[in-house]
Design an enzyme around this catalytic site. Structure first.
Site, PDB file in Angstrom:
ATOM      1  N   LYS A   2      -6.734   1.570   4.061  1.00 39.61           N
ATOM      2  CA  LYS A   2      -7.189   1.324   2.694  1.00 39.61           C
ATOM      3  C   LYS A   2      -8.651   0.862   2.731  1.00 39.61           C
ATOM      4  CE  LYS A   2      -5.133  -0.842  -1.397  1.00 39.61           C
ATOM      5  NZ  LYS A   2      -4.274  -1.966  -1.824  1.00 39.61           N
TER       6      LYS A   2
HETATM    7  C1  E4P Z   1      -3.439  -1.975  -5.285  1.00 35.50           C
HETATM    8  O1  E4P Z   1      -3.290  -1.433  -4.223  1.00 35.50           O
HETATM    9  C2  E4P Z   1      -3.576  -3.411  -5.463  1.00 35.50           C
HETATM   10  O2  E4P Z   1      -2.984  -4.038  -4.355  1.00 35.50           O
HETATM   11  C3  E4P Z   1      -2.862  -3.962  -6.660  1.00 35.50           C
HETATM   12  O3  E4P Z   1      -2.141  -2.973  -7.349  1.00 35.50           O
HETATM   13  C4  E4P Z   1      -3.661  -4.868  -7.519  1.00 35.50           C
HETATM   14  O4  E4P Z   1      -2.841  -5.349  -8.539  1.00 35.50           O
HETATM   15  P1  E4P Z   1      -3.205  -6.636  -9.397  1.00 35.50           P
HETATM   16  O5  E4P Z   1      -4.321  -6.273 -10.329  1.00 35.50           O
HETATM   17  O6  E4P Z   1      -1.940  -6.963 -10.133  1.00 35.50           O
HETATM   18  O7  E4P Z   1      -3.619  -7.699  -8.408  1.00 35.50           O
END
Ligand code: E4P
Length: 218
Positions: free
Chosen positions: A87
């Protein structure tokens, strides 16, 4: 639509997997910190533990923000298990790193996507997934779902292989709308997945069926 769970919590991951509908896991440094996981070796061991639960698609985020160190870190993560998807944040060095990993046959998930232009760049660099954050856009009065719709349309126009991984999914209606606009994947907490189970008429209907069965068989 694939379902990913957005957590580093092993028992939530196991519960979603046991339900039989889980296609992958996304984590981020905040989610790892929430589970109290810190230090290189512990972080890697935790990713291994996640990979041992699920069949594929475990997004592991790099911390570095320069090309050389993103590549070094990403290669180490990718070596942990074939299920790892590296990622990478949507920054200039990240786009270069995505291109590099693509040329090496390593899957990537480009995260922190907040515009169609960013999604286009990530796809051109060969990202396997892009993660547009719905909830965080909604939080600042932009329509997160419009962005998902827009990216799905753009990728469709040109036949990009990059999958739209709707992230920051906060409730069940987000999940339903992701399916309506054709997101390839949605990642969300366990409560959002299990929230799909609920309907008062299901509970009422089942109670009636069981009561009638009991009466007829007593
Ligand atoms: C995506 O990969 C992120 O980990 C995540 O969806 C972020 O979500 P949040 O805005 O609820 O922290």
């Amino acid at each position: 639509m694939k379902f990913f769970i957005d957590t580093a919590n092993l028992s939530d991951i196991q519960e979603a997997y046991d339900l039989g509908v889980l296609d992958g896991v996304t984590t981020n440094p905040s989610l790892m910190a929430k589970e109290g996981i810190s230090g290189d070796e512990k972080v890697k061991a935790h990713y291994k533990a996640i990979c041992d639960i699920v069949d594929d698609n475990v997004s592991a985020e790099v911390i570095a923000t320069d090309f050389d160190n993103m590549v070094k870190e990403g290669m180490e993560l990718a070596k942990l298990d074939d299920k790892i998807v590296v990622k990478i944040p949507m920054i200039k060095e990240g786009v270069k790193a995505i291109k590099y990993f693509t040329s090496e046959g390593i899957r990537t998930n480009c995260t922190l996507i907040f515009s169609a232009g960013q999604a286009l760049l990530a796809a051109k660099a060969g990202a396997s997934y892009v993660s547009p954050f719905i909830g965080r856009l909604d939080d600042i009065a932009f329509d997160g779902m419009d962005l998902i719709d827009q990216i799905v349309g753009i990728y469709g126009n040109y036949g990009f292989d990059t999958e739209v991984l709707a992230a920051s999914v906060r409730h069940t209606m987000h999940l339903i709308q992701c399916a309506e606009v054709g997101a390839d994947v949605a990642t969300c907490p366990l409560s959002v997945i299990t929230g799909l189970l609920n309907h008062p008429l299901t509970d009422k209907g089942l109670a009636q069926f069981l009561a009638d069965h009991k009466k007829a068989n007593s």
